[in-house]
Design an enzyme around this catalytic site. Structure first.
Site, mmCIF file in Angstrom:
data_model
loop_
_atom_site.group_PDB
_atom_site.id
_atom_site.type_symbol
_atom_site.label_atom_id
_atom_site.label_comp_id
_atom_site.label_asym_id
_atom_site.label_seq_id
_atom_site.Cartn_x
_atom_site.Cartn_y
_atom_site.Cartn_z
ATOM 1 N N TYR A 158 0.836 -1.201 0.000
ATOM 2 C CA TYR A 158 0.000 0.000 0.000
ATOM 3 C C TYR A 158 0.874 1.256 0.000
ATOM 4 C CZ TYR A 158 -3.376 3.525 1.508
ATOM 5 O OH TYR A 158 -4.145 4.658 1.609
ATOM 6 N N ALA A 159 1.719 1.392 1.014
ATOM 7 C CA ALA A 159 2.613 2.544 1.046
ATOM 8 C C ALA A 159 3.571 2.496 -0.136
ATOM 9 C CB ALA A 159 3.378 2.580 2.365
#
Length: 251
Positions: A158-159
């Site tokens: 995600y990041a």
């Protein structure tokens, strides 16, 4: 409700049917903008229809558009259709994202590809089409994540998928700057929406709350006015990632 003067302006919002995108759409309409509301699938259409109704109740023109934005041709069609319906696009806002909390050793190739398609590829081609369509003096804003300034586990895809957007944004700010277009990111902390809760245990939710100002999560009402500020009075800001997370993370 916070409002900014958007009289005569047209706003395209990717992921504009619900949650943060829907609030941006409502506040933009309250400020005088016409709004193109994008939603991803039929499952989210009912909420998108409510958002469109709110835009029209504010006395503004609106249009509903759909499509999987991980496909560049769909992104191109989104901008073409918004421009055809509303005449021009002054402000393009991308709230699209997908979250996954999973250890690296358990992450599959399909999950990796899916996360980077949604969070990086779709964002890149949204910027490309925005650069082709947004009017001179316009604004382009992408929602990323406060995890870009975090040192934590579990959110590698995600990041990691959101991280390239900072580089895309800096390049776009330079490339589009001669036309007076500003390009920025907004990085919220963990938001009090269904997008967040499916990834976390109750204990971790309480931990995330404890890291924010006032012991709470970020709310969509904290972020929508910032997006509209960057779209109006904050236009001199460009090429930046603005962390709006109540002190959850910082650089």
């Amino acid at each position: 409700m916070n409002t900014y003067d958007l009289t005569g302006r047209t706003v395209l919002i990717a992921g504009g049917g619900k949650n943060l995108g829907a609030l941006v759409a409502r506040q933009a309409a309250a400020g005088g903008a016409d709004v193109a509301v994008h939603y991803n699938s039929e499952a989210s259409r009912p909420e998108a229809e409510k958002t469109l109704a709110a835009v029209e109740e504010a006395g503004r023109r609106g249009v509903l558009l759909t499509g999987d934005l991980t496909v560049p041709d769909n992104v191109r069609a989104l901008f073409d259709d918004a421009e055809a319906a509303l005449g021009h696009i002054d402000i393009a806002v991308n709230t699209v994202g997908k979250v996954l909390r999973k250890p690296i050793v358990d992450t599959t190739e399909d999950e990796y590809d899916d996360m980077f398609d949604v969070n990086a590829k779709a964002a890149y081609f949204f910027l490309r089409e925005a650069g082709r369509h947004v009017t001179d003096g316009g604004r382009i804003i992408t929602v990323v994540t406060a995890l870009l300034a975090a040192f934590t586990d579990g959110y590698s895809t995600y990041a990691g998928g959101k991280a390239p957007v900072e580089h895309f944004t800096r390049a776009a700010a330079k490339e589009f700057g001669a036309r007076g277009i500003s390009v920025n990111n907004v990085a919220p902390g963990p938001m009090d929406t269904p997008f967040f809760y499916g990834q976390e245990t109750p204990e971790r939710v309480e931990f995330h709350k404890s890291q924010g100002l006032g012991g709470r999560l970020t709310e969509i009402g904290d972020i929508a006015p910032l997006i509209l500020f960057l779209a109006t009075d904050g236009g001199w800001i460009t090429g930046q990632t603005v962390f709006a997370n109540g002190g959850y993370t910082t650089r």
